[in-house]
Design an enzyme around this catalytic site. Structure first.
Site, PDB file in Angstrom:
ATOM      1  N   ASN A   9       0.932  -1.146   0.117  1.00  0.00           N
ATOM      2  CA  ASN A   9       0.066  -0.061  -0.239  1.00  0.00           C
ATOM      3  C   ASN A   9       0.875   1.323  -0.027  1.00  0.00           C
ATOM      4  O   ASN A   9       1.515   1.692   1.151  1.00  0.00           O
ATOM      5  CB  ASN A   9      -0.845  -0.229   1.160  1.00  0.00           C
ATOM      6  N   TRP A  10       0.902   1.729  -1.123  1.00  0.00           N
ATOM      7  CA  TRP A  10       2.003   3.004  -1.297  1.00  0.00           C
ATOM      8  C   TRP A  10       1.466   4.269  -0.382  1.00  0.00           C
ATOM      9  O   TRP A  10       2.115   5.218  -0.509  1.00  0.00           O
ATOM     10  CB  TRP A  10       2.220   3.444  -2.662  1.00  0.00           C
ATOM     11  N   LYS A  11       0.054   4.373  -0.204  1.00  0.00           N
ATOM     12  CA  LYS A  11      -0.562   5.465   0.186  1.00  0.00           C
ATOM     13  C   LYS A  11      -0.073   6.702  -0.812  1.00  0.00           C
ATOM     14  O   LYS A  11      -0.114   6.554  -1.742  1.00  0.00           O
ATOM     15  CB  LYS A  11       0.165   5.696   1.793  1.00  0.00           C
ATOM     16  N   HIS A  97      -9.496   1.220   4.801  1.00  0.00           N
ATOM     17  CA  HIS A  97      -8.079   1.397   5.545  1.00  0.00           C
ATOM     18  C   HIS A  97      -8.651   2.306   6.973  1.00  0.00           C
ATOM     19  O   HIS A  97      -9.359   3.338   6.507  1.00  0.00           O
ATOM     20  CB  HIS A  97      -7.130   2.108   4.317  1.00  0.00           C
ATOM     21  N   GLU A  99      -6.755   4.956   7.837  1.00  0.00           N
ATOM     22  CA  GLU A  99      -6.711   6.097   7.737  1.00  0.00           C
ATOM     23  C   GLU A  99      -7.819   6.653   7.050  1.00  0.00           C
ATOM     24  O   GLU A  99      -8.252   7.938   6.959  1.00  0.00           O
ATOM     25  CB  GLU A  99      -5.439   6.340   6.672  1.00  0.00           C
ATOM     26  N   GLY A 175       2.550   2.288  10.821  1.00  0.00           N
ATOM     27  CA  GLY A 175       3.574   3.505  10.695  1.00  0.00           C
ATOM     28  C   GLY A 175       4.241   3.832  11.797  1.00  0.00           C
ATOM     29  O   GLY A 175       4.912   5.022  12.052  1.00  0.00           O
ATOM     30  N   SER A 215       3.513  -2.093  10.273  1.00  0.00           N
ATOM     31  CA  SER A 215       5.128  -2.018  10.515  1.00  0.00           C
ATOM     32  C   SER A 215       5.642  -3.421  10.084  1.00  0.00           C
ATOM     33  O   SER A 215       6.399  -4.023  10.856  1.00  0.00           O
ATOM     34  CB  SER A 215       5.293  -1.810  11.928  1.00  0.00           C
ATOM     35  N   GLY A 236       2.952  -0.986   4.237  1.00  0.00           N
ATOM     36  CA  GLY A 236       3.028   0.217   3.894  1.00  0.00           C
ATOM     37  C   GLY A 236       4.471   0.795   3.625  1.00  0.00           C
ATOM     38  O   GLY A 236       5.102   0.750   2.507  1.00  0.00           O
ATOM     39  N   GLY A 237       5.243   1.605   4.634  1.00  0.00           N
ATOM     40  CA  GLY A 237       6.565   1.912   4.351  1.00  0.00           C
ATOM     41  C   GLY A 237       7.372   1.165   3.644  1.00  0.00           C
ATOM     42  O   GLY A 237       8.200   1.875   2.545  1.00  0.00           O
TER      43      GLY A 237
HETATM   44  P1  13P Z   1       3.220   0.378   7.645  1.00  0.00           P
HETATM   45  O1  13P Z   1       3.660  -0.701   7.117  1.00  0.00           O
HETATM   46  O2  13P Z   1       3.879   1.458   7.459  1.00  0.00           O
HETATM   47  O3  13P Z   1       3.161   0.405   9.101  1.00  0.00           O
HETATM   48  O4  13P Z   1       1.709   0.575   7.189  1.00  0.00           O
HETATM   49  C1  13P Z   1       0.584  -0.345   7.449  1.00  0.00           C
HETATM   50  C2  13P Z   1      -0.479  -0.122   6.621  1.00  0.00           C
HETATM   51  O5  13P Z   1      -1.181   0.848   6.905  1.00  0.00           O
HETATM   52  C3  13P Z   1      -0.696  -0.939   5.283  1.00  0.00           C
HETATM   53  O6  13P Z   1      -2.073  -0.685   4.792  1.00  0.00           O
END
Ligand code: 13P
Length: 253
Positions: A9-11, A97, A99, A175, A215, A236-237
């Site tokens: 998930n690149w956000k 999600h 967010e 995150g 994470s 994510g990251g």
């Molecule tokens: P991180 O891997 O950056 O913690 O993000 C997780 C996430 O929200 C994936 O959708």
């Protein structure tokens, strides 16, 4: 046997230029990953989908979006429809999600509508569920997760639910660098599977893939994937760097 699924998930990261460069290198790094070991999905921002689609054409990498609006077309300024996602080559879409629940006030009802529409258009929804820190501290983890799962899947039949991927993402682990321990993740994911078996039946519950997200890194992917009810990761990251995403995808090595 459930086929593991690792999705990035690149956000809201990467421009078109960065997307082309990144996906080109990823394609090379992942070319030897066999289809029967793990399914690989990348979810760039909407405006980068087409660029990513042309780079991954003919490869083992699949395309996903980070959201959709649950109508085929219409006067919905700023929104993107499932038909558009399908035409750009998306076979996955992240829905609900945390967010989006938090910043855009998405409700279970709206998420449920989106999940249904995604299925209708042949796009696999990755439905996100998970508790916030204060909810965990109050002992409400299972209640919150139950609310997300039951209401997110409301009205979805047994044959259709098998196309849904659930991502358990404890909000406090997103995150923050604070991963749930494999035991914490497994405990909740086992609970989700039990819930699915009550809502549908045991056989159906056994076919549904449940990812863990929060994470995830090259350092913890192996121990997470060793858990019985963890069928992949939503990253994510660590999905934004080719070498770390490669190591996560190749968790089986
Ligand atoms: P991180 O891997 O950056 O913690 O993000 C997780 C996430 O929200 C994936 O959708």
């Amino acid at each position: 046997m459930r086929l593991p699924i690792i999705a990035g998930n690149w956000k809201m990261y990467k421009t078109i230029e960065e997307t082309i460069e990144f996906v080109t290198s990823l394609r090379g790094l992942l070319k030897d990953v066999p289809d029967d070991k793990v399914e690989i999905v990348i979810c760039p921002p909407f405006v980068n989908l087409q660029a990513a689609a042309s780079v991954i054409k003919g490869s083992n990498i699949k395309l996903g979006a980070q959201n959709l609006f649950p109508k085929q077309e219409g006067a919905y300024t700023g929104e993107v429809s499932p038909l558009m996602l399908r035409s750009v080559g998306c076979s996955y879409v992240i829905i609900g999600h945390s967010e989006r629940r938090e910043y855009f006030k998405e409700t279970n009802e709206f998420i449920n509508e989106k999940v249904k529409v995604a299925i209708e258009y042949g796009i696999t929804p990755i439905m996100c569920v998970g508790e916030k820190l204060e909810e965990r501290e109050k002992g409400l983890t299972f209640d919150v997760v139950k609310d997300h799962v039951v209401n997110g899947l409301k009205g979805i039949s047994k044959d259709k639910v098998q196309h849904v991927v659930i991502a358990y993402e404890p909000v406090w682990a997103i995150g923050t660098g604070k991963t749930a321990t494999p035991q914490q993740a497994e405990e909740v994911q086992k609970y989700i599977r039990k819930l699915l078996s009550e809502m549908y039946d045991e056989q159906t519950a056994q076919t549904i893939r449940i990812q863990y997200g929060g994470s995830v890194k090259p350092e913890n992917i192996k121990e997470l994937m060793a858990c019985e009810n963890i069928d992949g990761a939503l990253v994510g990251g660590a999905s934004l760097k080719a070498d770390s995403f490669e190591q996560i995808v190749k968790f089986y090595k």
